[in-house]
Design an enzyme around this catalytic site. Structure first.
Site, PDB file in Angstrom:
ATOM      1  N   GLY A   1       0.828  -1.201   0.000  1.00  0.00           N
ATOM      2  CA  GLY A   1       0.000   0.000   0.000  1.00  0.00           C
ATOM      3  C   GLY A   1       0.861   1.249   0.000  1.00  0.00           C
TER       4      GLY A   1
ATOM      5  N   GLY B   1       4.122   1.544  -0.999  1.00  0.00           N
ATOM      6  CA  GLY B   1       4.887   1.711  -2.252  1.00  0.00           C
ATOM      7  C   GLY B   1       3.990   2.068  -3.428  1.00  0.00           C
ATOM      8  N   GLN B   2       2.933   1.298  -3.620  1.00  0.00           N
ATOM      9  CA  GLN B   2       2.062   1.525  -4.773  1.00  0.00           C
ATOM     10  C   GLN B   2       1.316   2.853  -4.628  1.00  0.00           C
ATOM     11  OE1 GLN B   2      -0.279  -1.828  -6.119  1.00  0.00           O
ATOM     12  NE2 GLN B   2       1.159  -3.307  -5.296  1.00  0.00           N
TER      13      GLN B   2
ATOM     14  N   ASN C   1      -7.181   4.931  13.006  1.00  0.00           N
ATOM     15  CA  ASN C   1      -6.315   4.908  14.180  1.00  0.00           C
ATOM     16  C   ASN C   1      -5.536   3.607  14.372  1.00  0.00           C
ATOM     17  OD1 ASN C   1      -7.121   7.541  14.747  1.00  0.00           O
ATOM     18  ND2 ASN C   1      -8.997   6.778  15.720  1.00  0.00           N
TER      19      ASN C   1
ATOM     20  N   SER D   1      -1.575   1.504  10.331  1.00  0.00           N
ATOM     21  CA  SER D   1      -1.498   1.999   8.947  1.00  0.00           C
ATOM     22  C   SER D   1      -2.037   3.418   8.823  1.00  0.00           C
ATOM     23  CB  SER D   1      -2.308   1.090   8.021  1.00  0.00           C
ATOM     24  OG  SER D   1      -1.774  -0.191   8.019  1.00  0.00           O
TER      25      SER D   1
ATOM     26  N   SER E   1      -3.830  -7.286   4.130  1.00  0.00           N
ATOM     27  CA  SER E   1      -3.117  -8.555   4.233  1.00  0.00           C
ATOM     28  C   SER E   1      -4.052  -9.644   3.682  1.00  0.00           C
ATOM     29  CB  SER E   1      -2.753  -8.846   5.680  1.00  0.00           C
ATOM     30  OG  SER E   1      -3.914  -9.192   6.398  1.00  0.00           O
TER      31      SER E   1
ATOM     32  N   HIS F   1      -2.048 -10.184  -5.396  1.00  0.00           N
ATOM     33  CA  HIS F   1      -1.739 -11.599  -5.152  1.00  0.00           C
ATOM     34  C   HIS F   1      -2.989 -12.384  -5.564  1.00  0.00           C
ATOM     35  CE1 HIS F   1       0.479 -14.878  -3.631  1.00  0.00           C
ATOM     36  NE2 HIS F   1       0.383 -14.700  -2.336  1.00  0.00           N
TER      37      HIS F   1
HETATM   38  N1  LIG Z   1       4.804  -7.461   0.993  1.00  0.00           N
HETATM   39  C1  LIG Z   1       5.207  -7.966  -0.162  1.00  0.00           C
HETATM   40  O1  LIG Z   1       6.406  -8.146  -0.387  1.00  0.00           O
HETATM   41  C2  LIG Z   1       4.201  -8.297  -1.243  1.00  0.00           C
HETATM   42  C3  LIG Z   1       4.680  -8.482  -2.545  1.00  0.00           C
HETATM   43  C4  LIG Z   1       3.761  -8.712  -3.560  1.00  0.00           C
HETATM   44  C5  LIG Z   1       2.434  -8.809  -3.253  1.00  0.00           C
HETATM   45  N2  LIG Z   1       1.984  -8.672  -1.970  1.00  0.00           N
HETATM   46  C6  LIG Z   1       0.538  -8.758  -1.701  1.00  0.00           C
HETATM   47  O2  LIG Z   1       0.074  -7.434  -1.465  1.00  0.00           O
HETATM   48  C7  LIG Z   1      -1.032  -7.481  -0.544  1.00  0.00           C
HETATM   49  C8  LIG Z   1      -0.733  -6.583   0.655  1.00  0.00           C
HETATM   50  O3  LIG Z   1       0.409  -7.087   1.306  1.00  0.00           O
HETATM   51  P1  LIG Z   1       1.332  -6.149   2.242  1.00  0.00           P
HETATM   52  O4  LIG Z   1       2.541  -6.961   2.580  1.00  0.00           O
HETATM   53  O5  LIG Z   1       1.492  -4.820   1.629  1.00  0.00           O
HETATM   54  O6  LIG Z   1       0.411  -5.892   3.488  1.00  0.00           O
HETATM   55  P2  LIG Z   1       0.272  -6.678   4.856  1.00  0.00           P
HETATM   56  O7  LIG Z   1       1.367  -6.219   5.744  1.00  0.00           O
HETATM   57  O8  LIG Z   1       0.119  -8.123   4.634  1.00  0.00           O
HETATM   58  O9  LIG Z   1      -1.142  -6.051   5.302  1.00  0.00           O
HETATM   59  C9  LIG Z   1      -1.186  -4.862   5.984  1.00  0.00           C
HETATM   60  C10 LIG Z   1      -2.501  -4.131   5.873  1.00  0.00           C
HETATM   61  O10 LIG Z   1      -3.628  -4.941   6.198  1.00  0.00           O
HETATM   62  C11 LIG Z   1      -4.395  -4.245   7.188  1.00  0.00           C
HETATM   63  N3  LIG Z   1      -5.163  -5.164   8.011  1.00  0.00           N
HETATM   64  C12 LIG Z   1      -4.742  -6.289   8.630  1.00  0.00           C
HETATM   65  N4  LIG Z   1      -5.774  -6.880   9.278  1.00  0.00           N
HETATM   66  C13 LIG Z   1      -6.864  -6.109   9.036  1.00  0.00           C
HETATM   67  C14 LIG Z   1      -8.235  -6.194   9.383  1.00  0.00           C
HETATM   68  N5  LIG Z   1      -8.694  -7.206  10.091  1.00  0.00           N
HETATM   69  N6  LIG Z   1      -9.068  -5.214   8.955  1.00  0.00           N
HETATM   70  C15 LIG Z   1      -8.616  -4.181   8.207  1.00  0.00           C
HETATM   71  N7  LIG Z   1      -7.336  -4.054   7.835  1.00  0.00           N
HETATM   72  C16 LIG Z   1      -6.473  -5.004   8.228  1.00  0.00           C
HETATM   73  C17 LIG Z   1      -3.356  -3.481   8.004  1.00  0.00           C
HETATM   74  O11 LIG Z   1      -3.967  -2.423   8.668  1.00  0.00           O
HETATM   75  P3  LIG Z   1      -3.596  -2.053  10.209  1.00  0.00           P
HETATM   76  O12 LIG Z   1      -2.269  -1.361  10.181  1.00  0.00           O
HETATM   77  O13 LIG Z   1      -4.720  -1.172  10.617  1.00  0.00           O
HETATM   78  O14 LIG Z   1      -3.518  -3.348  10.959  1.00  0.00           O
HETATM   79  C18 LIG Z   1      -2.429  -3.015   6.878  1.00  0.00           C
HETATM   80  O15 LIG Z   1      -2.891  -1.822   6.282  1.00  0.00           O
HETATM   81  C19 LIG Z   1      -1.218  -8.954  -0.179  1.00  0.00           C
HETATM   82  O16 LIG Z   1      -2.169  -9.518  -1.046  1.00  0.00           O
HETATM   83  C20 LIG Z   1       0.150  -9.546  -0.453  1.00  0.00           C
HETATM   84  O17 LIG Z   1       0.138 -10.923  -0.715  1.00  0.00           O
HETATM   85  C21 LIG Z   1       2.834  -8.395  -0.961  1.00  0.00           C
END
Ligand SMILES: NC(=O)c1ccc[n+]([C@@H]2O[C@H](COP(=O)([O-])OP(=O)(O)OC[C@H]3O[C@@H](n4cnc5c(N)ncnc54)[C@H](OP(=O)(O)O)[C@@H]3O)[C@@H](O)[C@H]2O)c1
Length: 412
Positions: free
Chosen positions: A97, A99-100, A118, A121, A154, A179
């Site tokens: 989120g 980076g993009q 709050n 993120s 996530s 993903h």
């Molecule tokens: N990270 C990588 O390297 C990577 C690479 C390619 C693709 N992806 C894909 O990109 C997507 C995002 O991955 P990410 O690594 O950027 O994020 P992430 O760390 O897996 O997810 C974080 C986000 O999810 C929110 N979140 C978690 N539980 C929640 C809930 N119950 N209700 C509402 N929000 C919730 C968090 O908000 P809070 O801060 O409020 O908890 C935060 O904004 C996924 O599909 C992943 O597979 C990731």
């Protein structure tokens, strides 16, 4: 494995390479030129542009033709025109989120962020200059404003929040993932996408932090691009344009299934789990055979990460071998002519073949475990616990406490 020259060429805009073609310096010739400049022999047909129409290239990757899209075909003005009537509602502000989202904003597109009010993120988004009520909202409000909903929660949260999100994905909206996890494993995640909207994917092949840093350097990350559902007939075009807008340099066409299978498999294998397992096994044997921690660490991790792996990344496996002593090479290089069934021969074979033969069944088990949903279920079970961050932190502490990484800290 592509050579350094071909990797470098692939990172160059293909249109620039095409120009070189016009200038009668072919891609292969270019590869040949830089390869011979390094003193290494040319591997013929490493990568060849077969066909180019605007926005679409067929490239021969070691005999397999694949479709690749590139950033050069989507300059900023074209992106602005293409998305002029869109609001990009980016849901979730983790690594991707961040980076993009920042790349979209810097590209001048109309992007808003939707996260829990709050939460961690929300604060991070504010630190990055997103303004509550202007371009930072809670999840539902952002979705209601968005024409393109980019679900970057996530993977576990995508499943958890789906009952609330699905009814808001009304006709004419587009659903975007990074993903294939949620829709591909819908029996487990319950993410059954509405049938009347486009569903697309851009999956950067790297952390969101790298998506951002490469963009800031004027480069672009490699991404997979795929269409799950094309209702408008424009889904692929939209996916490619979004891929460029979020910071991709090259977009490799795939399917949601292939993306999620290869991704879950790769990160459990060579990218993370496999490499950590191999480091630990090698280190433990050295320690059990009387070597000091620093010697075991240097010989296992330090030389790998600081010297040899960068050589592979820069110029290929043969380049790394060539940079090592004859003693090191003889013994490491894989000797594929010796079969795995004859133990006597195996004892004299180079070690790479032996590792490959030993590990391949493990990799097959891993692929099965990904494909049958076991890995997805494990991920959902763990990451949907309310205290998953604390449990993850405990696991990280256990890793930090391992002798190998404590020794590493001292070595470094
Ligand atoms: N990270 C990588 O390297 C990577 C690479 C390619 C693709 N992806 C894909 O990109 C997507 C995002 O991955 P990410 O690594 O950027 O994020 P992430 O760390 O897996 O997810 C974080 C986000 O999810 C929110 N979140 C978690 N539980 C929640 C809930 N119950 N209700 C509402 N929000 C919730 C968090 O908000 P809070 O801060 O409020 O908890 C935060 O904004 C996924 O599909 C992943 O597979 C990731």
């Amino acid at each position: 494995m592509a050579s350094r020259s071909s990797v470098r060429l692939l990172r160059e805009p293909l249109s620039r390479q095409w120009l070189s073609l016009v200038q009668r310096r072919t891609f292969v010739a270019a590869v040949s030129k830089s390869r011979t400049a390094t003193g290494l022999p040319l591997r013929p047909g490493v990568s060849t542009i077969l066909n180019q129409t605007r926005g679409l290239k067929q490239i021969d990757f070691a005999g397999h033709k694949e479709t690749v899209f590139e950033r050069e075909d989507w300059p900023r003005q074209k992106l602005l025109e293409y998305f002029k009537n869109d609001t990009l509602a980016l849901i979730g502000y983790g690594s991707q989120g961040h980076g993009q989202g920042l790349n979209l904003r810097d590209n001048g597109l109309n992007v808003i962020i939707g996260v829990r009010k709050n939460g961690a993120s929300w604060k991070e988004a504010q630190n990055d200059g997103w303004i509550p009520g202007t371009n930072l909202f809670d999840v539902d409000e952002a979705i209601s404003k968005g024409t393109i909903v980019m679900n970057l929660l996530s993977d576990a949260a995508q499943s958890e929040t789906w009952p609330a999100i699905k009814p808001q994905l009304t006709k004419d909206k587009t659903l975007y993932f990074s993903h294939g996890f949620s829709p591909v494993f819908k029996d487990l995640t319950k993410v059954d996408v509405p049938t009347d909207i486009d569903v697309i994917l851009v999956a950067p092949k790297g952390s969101g932090r790298t998506v951002r840093s490469l963009y800031k350097e004027g480069r672009g990350i490699n991404s997979s691009v795929a269409v799950f559902q094309d209702v408008t007939g424009k889904a692929e075009e939209k996916a490619v344009a979004l891929g460029v807008a979020v910071g991709s340099g090259y977009l490799y066409k795939t399917t949601f299934e292939k993306e999620v299978y290869s991704d879950l498999y790769g990160e459990r294998g060579c990218l993370m789990g496999g490499i950590h397992g191999m480091f630990l096994a090698q280190y433990e044997v050295l320690r059990e055979r009387g070597h000091s921690p620093s010697e075991a660490f240097n010989e296992t991790v330090e030389e790998a990460t600081q010297s040899l792996y960068p050589l592979i990344g820069a110029n290929g496996m043969d380049w790394m071998y060539a940079a090592c002593s004859t003693t090191a090479r003889r013994g490491a290089i894989g000797n594929t002519s010796l079969g795995s069934c004859c133990s006597k021969l195996i004892m004299t074979a180079d070690w790479s073949s032996r590792f490959k033969d030993t590990l391949k069944p493990v990799f097959n088990d891993l692929y099965d475990s990904v494909k049958d949903g076991t890995e997805t279920q494990r991920s959902l079970d763990f990451n949907s616990q309310s205290d998953y961050r604390e449990k993850y932190e405990q696991e990280m502490q256990q890793i930090r406490d391992l002798e190998i990484w404590r020794a590493g800290k001292a070595v470094r």
